[in-house]
Design a protein around this motif. Structure first.
Motif, PDB file in Angstrom:
ATOM      1  N   CYS A 106       0.610  -1.090  -4.171  1.00  0.00           N
ATOM      2  CA  CYS A 106       1.536  -0.647  -3.127  1.00  0.00           C
ATOM      3  C   CYS A 106       0.890  -0.752  -1.748  1.00  0.00           C
ATOM      4  N   GLU A 109       1.050  -4.270  -0.706  1.00  0.00           N
ATOM      5  CA  GLU A 109       2.406  -4.648  -0.301  1.00  0.00           C
ATOM      6  C   GLU A 109       2.684  -4.176   1.127  1.00  0.00           C
ATOM      7  N   ARG A 113       3.500  -6.871   4.089  1.00  0.00           N
ATOM      8  CA  ARG A 113       4.822  -6.784   4.722  1.00  0.00           C
ATOM      9  C   ARG A 113       4.777  -6.246   6.147  1.00  0.00           C
TER      10      ARG A 113
END
Length: 153
Positions: A106, A109, A113
Motif C-alpha cells: 500500500c 501504491e 500514484r
C-alpha cells in the motif's frame, strides 16, 4: 515469505476476500456485512469506476490477508492521500511479515500514484496493531475522529 503473493481482488477472488473481511469483523468484535452490504461492496470494488480497491494476500495459493484503500485529497499538499481502510492477516499467519508486506504494498501504491501521504486509523484497544504501526514509522496524530451514522445524514 517468497510464497506470498498480493493480487487485486477480482470477481473470481471476491468470495475469498469477503470471507477474510468477515474474519476481520469477528476480530474487531463487529457484525459482519449482511447480504445487501456484500452485494454493494462487490459492485463498488468491481465497477468500471471503483469506489475503493482491494488486494488479497495469498500464501501457497491460500488467502491469508487483505488490504483495502481509497483516495481522498489534501488541499494543503494539493496531492491525493491514500487512505488505508482495512488491513488484515489471519491470526495463524501473523508474525511472519505478511502484514508488513501488505502494508509496504500500500505504501508503494501511494508513492507510485503521487500521493502526498498515507493515512489510516486503528482501534484504541488494538495494541498489537498500534505497536506494528509505530514500529514501521507511523505517527499518531492529534486529531479526534468524528462520525455521523446513516440515520443522522
Amino acid at each position: 515469505m517468497s510464497e506470498c503473493s498480493i493480487e487485486q481482488v477480482t470477481s473470481e477472488s471476491f468470495s475469498d476476500f469477503f470471507k477474510l473481511l468477515c474474519e476481520l469483523a469477528r476480530y474487531e468484535h463487529l457484525t459482519p456485512p449482511d447480504v445487501d452490504a456484500e452485494s454493494r461492496l462487490k459492485h463498488d470494488l468491481l465497477d468500471s469506476h471503483p469506489r475503493l480497491e482491494a488486494y488479497i494476500a495469498r500464501y501457497q495459493g491460500s488467502p491469508i490477508g487483505f488490504a483495502t484503500f481509497f483516495f481522498s485529497y489534501s488541499t494543503f499538499l494539493a496531492k491525493p492521500t491514500l487512505f488505508l481502510e482495512d488491513i488484515f492477516v489471519l491470526e495463524s499467519y501473523r508474525g511472519n511479515g505478511y502484514g508488513k508486506k501488505l502494508f509496504d504494498f500500500c505504501r508503494n501504491e501511494a508513492k507510485v500514484r503521487g500521493c502526498g501521504r498515507m493515512d489510516w486509523m486503528v482501534l484504541t484497544w488494538n495494541e498489537p496493531s498500534i505497536q506494528f504501526y509505530e514500529k514501521i514509522g507511523g505517527s499518531r496524530l492529534g486529531w479526534y475522529t468524528y462520525r455521523l451514522s446513516q440515520d443522522q445524514l
